[in-house]
Write an enzyme that holds these catalytic residues in place. Structure first.
Site, short mmCIF file in Angstrom:
data_model
loop_
_atom_site.label_atom_id
_atom_site.label_comp_id
_atom_site.label_asym_id
_atom_site.label_seq_id
_atom_site.Cartn_x
_atom_site.Cartn_y
_atom_site.Cartn_z
N ASN A 271 0.84 -1.20 0.00
CA ASN A 271 0.00 0.00 0.00
C ASN A 271 0.88 1.25 0.00
O ASN A 271 1.96 1.27 0.59
CB ASN A 271 -1.03 0.00 1.14
CG ASN A 271 -0.45 -0.17 2.52
OD1 ASN A 271 0.59 -0.80 2.70
ND2 ASN A 271 -1.12 0.38 3.52
N GLU B 115 0.31 5.36 0.52
CA GLU B 115 -0.65 6.39 0.94
C GLU B 115 -0.17 7.78 0.53
O GLU B 115 0.99 7.96 0.16
CB GLU B 115 -0.85 6.30 2.46
CG GLU B 115 -1.41 4.94 2.86
CD GLU B 115 -1.63 4.79 4.35
OE1 GLU B 115 -1.16 5.65 5.13
OE2 GLU B 115 -2.28 3.81 4.73
N CYS C 145 -4.14 0.62 -2.46
CA CYS C 145 -3.96 -0.61 -1.68
C CYS C 145 -2.89 -1.50 -2.31
O CYS C 145 -2.59 -1.39 -3.51
CB CYS C 145 -5.26 -1.40 -1.64
SG CYS C 145 -6.58 -0.66 -0.69
N GLU D 42 -3.09 -4.65 -3.07
CA GLU D 42 -3.61 -5.54 -4.12
C GLU D 42 -3.63 -4.84 -5.47
O GLU D 42 -3.21 -5.38 -6.49
CB GLU D 42 -5.04 -6.00 -3.78
CG GLU D 42 -5.14 -6.84 -2.51
CD GLU D 42 -5.42 -6.00 -1.27
OE1 GLU D 42 -4.82 -4.91 -1.13
OE2 GLU D 42 -6.22 -6.43 -0.44
N CYS E 231 -10.37 -4.68 0.04
CA CYS E 231 -11.46 -3.69 0.08
C CYS E 231 -12.32 -3.83 -1.18
O CYS E 231 -11.97 -4.53 -2.13
CB CYS E 231 -10.90 -2.28 0.20
SG CYS E 231 -10.29 -1.59 -1.36
N CYS F 84 -10.66 -2.89 -4.56
CA CYS F 84 -9.73 -3.92 -5.05
C CYS F 84 -10.49 -5.13 -5.59
O CYS F 84 -10.10 -5.72 -6.60
CB CYS F 84 -8.78 -4.35 -3.94
SG CYS F 84 -7.55 -3.08 -3.54
N1 THU Z 1 -5.20 -1.66 2.61
C1 THU Z 1 -4.65 -2.47 1.66
O1 THU Z 1 -3.60 -2.12 1.08
N2 THU Z 1 -5.26 -3.64 1.38
C2 THU Z 1 -6.34 -4.14 2.04
O2 THU Z 1 -6.77 -5.24 1.74
C3 THU Z 1 -6.97 -3.35 3.11
C4 THU Z 1 -6.44 -1.98 3.31
C5 THU Z 1 -4.52 -0.41 2.95
C6 THU Z 1 -5.20 0.86 2.53
C7 THU Z 1 -4.60 1.83 3.52
O3 THU Z 1 -3.34 2.27 3.03
C8 THU Z 1 -4.38 1.02 4.78
O4 THU Z 1 -4.39 -0.33 4.36
C9 THU Z 1 -5.45 1.22 5.84
O5 THU Z 1 -6.71 1.03 5.31
#
Ligand code: THU
Length: 139
Positions: free
Chosen positions: A47, A49, A57, A59, A95, A98
Site C-alpha cells: 500500500n 498512501e 492498496c 492488491e 477492500c 480492489c
Molecule cells: N489496505 C490495503 O492495502 N489492502 C487491504 O486489503 C486493506 C487496506 C490499505 C489501505 C490503507 O493504506 C491502509 O491499508 C489502511 O486502510
C-alpha cells in the site's frame, strides 16, 4: 484451494516481504500482496498512501504493476496486512475497490490467499464479490 499449498505458502511469503516496503505514514497499517500470473510469474505490491488520502492498496498496486508489464491473466493473489512493525494476526481481506479491480481481469475462480500469521485460507473472487458487475455485463 486450486493452487498447490506450497505455491500458496510461497505467495504468502512474497506478500509478507512486499509488506516491508509499505508506505503508510497515515494509517500505520502495512499491507503486502503477491499476484500469481497464468505464466507463473509473480508481481508484488504494497500500500502507498498520500497526504490527500487517495493512495492505493497493496492488491491494486500488484495488479497495476502486472498490467503495466503486459500481463492480464491472473491465477491467485496473496494478501497480508497488520499494523506497521507488527506481524499479521488476523486476515486482511481486500477492500471493495480492489475486489472490483480483480473482477476486471479475473474470473470467479480467482483465488485470494489470506493469512492470520498462523494459517492460510483461500477464498474465491466469487465468494468475495458475488453477483458482480464486470466487463461481460457491458456486452
Ligand atoms: N489496505 C490495503 O492495502 N489492502 C487491504 O486489503 C486493506 C487496506 C490499505 C489501505 C490503507 O493504506 C491502509 O491499508 C489502511 O486502510
Amino acid at each position: 484451494m486450486r493452487i498447490q499449498p506450497e505455491q500458496a505458502e510461497s505467495l504468502v511469503k512474497q506478500a509478507l516481504a512486499a509488506r516491508e516496503n509499505a508506505y503508510c505514514p497515515y494509517s500505520s497499517f502495512a499491507v503486502g500482496a503477491a499476484l500469481l500470473c497464468g505464466d507463473g510469474t509473480v508481481y508484488t505490491g504494497c500500500n502507498v498512501e498520500t497526504a490527500a488520502f487517495n493512495g492505493c492498496c497493496a492488491e491494486r498496486t500488484a495488479i497495476f504493476h502486472a498490467v503495466a508489464d503486459g500481463k492480464r491473466d491472473f491465477t491467485a493473489i496473496a494478501v497480508a496486512g497488520a499494523g506497521q512493525g507488527q506481524e499479521p494476526d488476523s486476515l486482511c481481506t481486500p477492500c471493495g475497490v480492489c475486489r472490483q479491480v480483480m473482477r476486471e481481469f479475473c474470473g470467479p475462480d480467482f483465488e485470494i490467499i489470506l493469512t492470520d500469521g498462523k494459517n492460510i485460507q483461500a477464498v474465491t473472487l466469487e465468494e468475495l464479490l458475488p453477483m458482480a458487475f464486470g466487463p461481460d455485463s457491458l456486452q
